[in-house]
Design a protein around this motif. Sequence first.
Motif, short mmCIF file in Angstrom:
data_model
loop_
_atom_site.label_atom_id
_atom_site.label_comp_id
_atom_site.label_asym_id
_atom_site.label_seq_id
_atom_site.Cartn_x
_atom_site.Cartn_y
_atom_site.Cartn_z
N ALA A 1 -44.38 21.00 58.35
CA ALA A 1 -43.32 19.99 58.45
C ALA A 1 -42.75 19.59 57.09
CB ALA A 1 -43.83 18.77 59.19
N ALA A 2 -43.65 19.47 56.10
CA ALA A 2 -43.21 19.00 54.79
C ALA A 2 -42.19 19.97 54.17
CB ALA A 2 -44.40 18.84 53.87
N ILE A 3 -42.36 21.25 54.44
CA ILE A 3 -41.44 22.27 53.91
C ILE A 3 -40.01 21.96 54.36
CG2 ILE A 3 -40.76 24.71 54.09
CD1 ILE A 3 -43.68 25.43 54.56
N PHE A 4 -39.88 21.54 55.63
CA PHE A 4 -38.54 21.42 56.21
C PHE A 4 -37.86 20.10 55.83
CE2 PHE A 4 -40.62 24.87 58.20
CZ PHE A 4 -39.62 25.82 58.30
N SER A 5 -38.64 19.08 55.49
CA SER A 5 -37.98 17.87 54.99
C SER A 5 -37.43 18.14 53.59
CB SER A 5 -38.91 16.66 55.04
OG SER A 5 -40.05 16.86 54.26
N ALA A 6 -38.22 18.81 52.76
CA ALA A 6 -37.75 19.13 51.39
C ALA A 6 -36.54 20.06 51.45
CB ALA A 6 -38.88 19.78 50.60
N GLN A 7 -36.58 21.04 52.36
CA GLN A 7 -35.46 22.00 52.40
C GLN A 7 -34.22 21.37 53.02
OE1 GLN A 7 -36.97 25.75 53.90
NE2 GLN A 7 -38.26 26.01 52.09
N GLY A 8 -34.41 20.45 53.98
CA GLY A 8 -33.26 19.73 54.52
C GLY A 8 -32.53 18.97 53.41
N LYS A 9 -33.30 18.31 52.57
CA LYS A 9 -32.70 17.57 51.45
C LYS A 9 -31.97 18.51 50.49
CE LYS A 9 -35.93 13.67 51.32
NZ LYS A 9 -37.25 14.04 51.86
N ALA A 10 -32.61 19.62 50.19
CA ALA A 10 -32.00 20.57 49.26
C ALA A 10 -30.71 21.17 49.84
CB ALA A 10 -33.00 21.68 48.91
N GLU B 1 -42.42 17.68 75.70
CA GLU B 1 -43.18 18.22 74.57
C GLU B 1 -42.40 18.03 73.27
OE1 GLU B 1 -45.74 22.18 73.63
OE2 GLU B 1 -43.65 22.51 74.13
N LEU B 2 -41.09 18.28 73.32
CA LEU B 2 -40.28 18.10 72.11
C LEU B 2 -40.25 16.64 71.65
CD1 LEU B 2 -37.35 20.56 72.80
CD2 LEU B 2 -38.94 20.62 70.87
N ALA B 3 -40.22 15.73 72.62
CA ALA B 3 -40.22 14.30 72.26
C ALA B 3 -41.56 13.95 71.59
CB ALA B 3 -39.98 13.45 73.50
N GLU B 4 -42.64 14.54 72.10
CA GLU B 4 -43.96 14.26 71.49
C GLU B 4 -44.04 14.85 70.07
OE1 GLU B 4 -46.17 14.33 75.81
OE2 GLU B 4 -46.79 15.81 74.33
N GLU B 5 -43.51 16.05 69.90
CA GLU B 5 -43.50 16.64 68.55
C GLU B 5 -42.68 15.76 67.60
OE1 GLU B 5 -43.79 21.32 70.00
OE2 GLU B 5 -42.41 20.81 68.38
N ARG B 6 -41.53 15.33 68.09
CA ARG B 6 -40.69 14.44 67.26
C ARG B 6 -41.46 13.18 66.86
NH1 ARG B 6 -36.57 11.62 70.80
NH2 ARG B 6 -38.55 10.69 71.38
N ASP B 7 -42.15 12.58 67.82
CA ASP B 7 -42.87 11.34 67.51
C ASP B 7 -44.01 11.59 66.52
OD1 ASP B 7 -41.05 10.18 69.17
OD2 ASP B 7 -42.42 9.97 70.89
N ALA B 8 -44.60 12.79 66.59
CA ALA B 8 -45.71 13.10 65.67
C ALA B 8 -45.24 13.26 64.23
CB ALA B 8 -46.40 14.39 66.13
N VAL B 9 -43.96 13.53 64.02
CA VAL B 9 -43.46 13.69 62.64
C VAL B 9 -42.48 12.58 62.27
CG1 VAL B 9 -43.82 16.19 62.57
CG2 VAL B 9 -41.61 15.30 63.35
N SER B 10 -42.60 11.44 62.95
CA SER B 10 -41.61 10.37 62.74
C SER B 10 -41.56 9.93 61.28
CB SER B 10 -41.88 9.18 63.65
OG SER B 10 -43.20 8.75 63.45
N HIS B 11 -42.69 10.07 60.54
CA HIS B 11 -42.70 9.68 59.12
C HIS B 11 -41.81 10.59 58.27
CE1 HIS B 11 -45.77 12.72 59.81
NE2 HIS B 11 -45.80 12.97 58.51
N LEU B 12 -41.42 11.75 58.82
CA LEU B 12 -40.56 12.67 58.05
C LEU B 12 -39.10 12.61 58.51
CD1 LEU B 12 -42.94 15.78 57.96
CD2 LEU B 12 -42.30 14.33 56.02
N LEU B 13 -38.81 11.67 59.44
CA LEU B 13 -37.45 11.60 60.00
C LEU B 13 -36.77 10.31 59.51
CD1 LEU B 13 -38.28 12.62 63.69
CD2 LEU B 13 -37.54 14.09 61.80
N PRO B 14 -35.95 10.42 58.47
CA PRO B 14 -35.29 9.22 57.96
C PRO B 14 -34.33 8.63 59.00
CG PRO B 14 -34.93 11.09 56.48
CD PRO B 14 -35.58 11.62 57.72
#
Length: 326
Positions: free
Chosen positions: A106-115, A313-326
């Motif tokens: 997950a961390a890879i994709f937050s950094a790449q989204g910003k870039a 399932e997608l909603a659960e995945e989203r909730d699991a990474v909520s700290h990476l979703l500004p």
Amino acid sequence: MKAPVRVAVTGAAGQISYSLLFRIASGDMLGKDQPVILQLLEITPALEALKGVIMELEDCAFPLVAGISGTDDANVAFKDADYALLVGARPRGPGMERKDLLEANAAIFSAQGKAINDNASKDIKVLVVGNPANTNALIAQRNAPDINPRQFTAMTRLDHNRGMAQLATKLGKTVNDIKKMTIWGNHSSTQYPDLHHCEVDGKVAVDQVEQDWYEGTYIPEVQQRGAAIIKARGASSAASAANAAVDHMRSWALGTAEGDWVSMGIYSDGSYGIQEGLIYSYPCTCKDGDWTIVQGLEVNDFSRARMQATEQELAEERDAVSHLLP
Ligand SMILES: NC(=O)c1ccc[n+]([C@@H]2O[C@H](COP(=O)([O-])OP(=O)(O)OC[C@H]3O[C@@H](n4cnc5c(N)ncnc54)[C@H](O)[C@@H]3O)[C@@H](O)[C@H]2O)c1
Ligand SMILES: O=C(O)C[C@H](O)C(=O)O
């Protein structure tokens, strides 16, 4: 000849890229009249391996290649990029679900989204291949507030292709006889391959197979095909994944055939009652570099239950990474 476009590919020294880059460079993805500049991203320890891949690309002397660069800096790789294929991520091993990779990747994709947000063309077309692809695409999209969410997509084209191939085998046909395949939802074992709108020789597919086979064999086998390949090959699908990435981008950039559609993980606008903002796979047509969800398909109770299970399932995945979703 058209002006060259910039194509960024991450995980460029990995196994998918070893097939993908050569297909892009030969014009399979954007057309034989479209020169490309390849901007390749890897982690620092893989830069030497990437150098070798670049040497091989050079040695192919592809006429459409107008430049190749390799870097470990996402800001450099995404600079002015028109297309980005986000492949770089850890693959799963035997016995794992794709969502088990969420924490690692997950961390890879937050950094790449910003870039991407800070460096790429505002019209960039992004395809996320790295797993879990839908939720990684969501993370990248949410970290790129200046880019239209429609520009972030996730790959379910491999599932779409698998669904067509398995149906063709069952009916003694070829994929050329099959139209309007649909994968709904997540690129995971909850995905729903829907044969109610699919056509074989112009006739509804679900009416041409036994319900037992559809429910008990076809759906689970399409859902579990990735795991079956890992078991057989000892590594996750690579050439077929690269082929699906090429198909996805080509359809998006150059359009879908009249009377047919493709499956794409895209930003949900609430169509078919799916929560807005999830990256959910829908049947889509593409024209002029843009996608449209196929509307008005009838959804029976059988389909509705499966479409909702994969949404859940997608909603659960989203909730699991909520700290990476500004
Ligand atoms: N959506 C799909 O249908 C689909 C199909 C097949 C595979 N996949 C997924 O694609 C991903 C890649 O698979 P693979 O077989 O090529 O794996 P791989 O391990 O062979 O290659 C991945 C590459 O990514 C690189 N990488 C890791 N972190 C990176 C970062 N932050 N930036 C840039 N590069 C980075 C690694 O160094 C490695 O070279 C996996 O997550 C796999 O599960 C998805
Ligand atoms: O199954 C995997 O983990 C790899 C890929 O997503 C696939 O569907 O082949």
